[in-house]
Design an enzyme around this catalytic site. Structure first.
Site, PDB file in Angstrom:
ATOM      1  N   CYS A  65       0.838  -1.208   0.000  1.00  0.00           N
ATOM      2  CA  CYS A  65       0.000   0.000   0.000  1.00  0.00           C
ATOM      3  C   CYS A  65       0.871   1.255   0.000  1.00  0.00           C
ATOM      4  O   CYS A  65       0.578   2.235  -0.699  1.00  0.00           O
ATOM      5  CB  CYS A  65      -0.931   0.013   1.204  1.00  0.00           C
ATOM      6  SG  CYS A  65      -2.052  -1.400   1.266  1.00  0.00           S
ATOM      7  N   ASP A  66       1.925   1.224   0.781  1.00  0.00           N
ATOM      8  CA  ASP A  66       2.891   2.310   0.831  1.00  0.00           C
ATOM      9  C   ASP A  66       3.481   2.518  -0.565  1.00  0.00           C
ATOM     10  O   ASP A  66       3.487   3.644  -1.088  1.00  0.00           O
ATOM     11  CB  ASP A  66       3.982   1.957   1.851  1.00  0.00           C
ATOM     12  CG  ASP A  66       5.110   2.962   1.921  1.00  0.00           C
ATOM     13  OD1 ASP A  66       5.880   3.087   0.942  1.00  0.00           O
ATOM     14  OD2 ASP A  66       5.257   3.617   2.967  1.00  0.00           O
TER      15      ASP A  66
END
EC number: 1.11.1.24
Length: 166
Positions: free
Chosen positions: A60-61
């Site tokens: 997600c980062d």
């Protein structure tokens, strides 16, 4: 409905699956300052909507950082990252990560976005990794429900779809 797994386990998606050609459903999410954000707020713009389970995880980062980099190169495209992270956590993460071109918004309060776009993972109360492109007339022009929640989306296809949308 799209078939999605998370860490190899099947999950049940709640909501309505969105398809290319559909009128984009409206939604209400929260900005980092707790103000409401809707699809209508960006009417007349192309929107690339990146959906992640939580900005505090590796994929997600990376996904949010990649779309942040690409957003700087896109004209008249609003890039939103939607998760169920609390707005305070999103704000803290964006500051630490130097995110300036993507607006992170929280669907934590009532899963308005998740249900409208069919991405709520019932078993986890998280949003399934996905990407949507909505053109300036609110028509969905690109959809990707990532089949395994820990995999990356097709960045190139999403970016090309955003560039091609009017």
């Amino acid at each position: 409905m799209a078939s999605v797994t998370f860490k190899g386990n099947p999950v049940t998606l709640i909501g309505t699956e969105v398809k290319v050609g559909d009128k984009a459903p409206n939604f209400t999410v929260l900005a980092n300052d707790l103000s409401p954000v809707t699809l209508e707020d960006t009417k007349g713009q192309v929107r690339l909507i990146s959906v992640v389970p939580s900005v505090d995880t590796g994929v997600c980062d990376a996904q949010t950082r990649r779309f942040n980099e690409e957003a700087a190169k896109l004209d008249n495209v609003k890039v939103l990252t939607v998760s169920v992270d609390l707005p305070f956590a999103q704000k803290r993460w964006c500051a630490a990560a130097g995110i300036e071109n993507v607006q992170t918004v929280s669907d934590h309060r009532d899963l308005s976005f998740g249900e409208a776009y069919g991405v709520v993972m019932q078993e986890l109360r998280l949003l399934a990794r996905s990407v949507f492109v909505v053109d300036s007339t609110d028509t969905v022009t690109y959809v990707e429900y990532v089949s395994e929640g820990t995999d990356h989306p097709n960045y190139e296809a999403a970016i090309e779809a955003a560039k091609a949308a009017k």
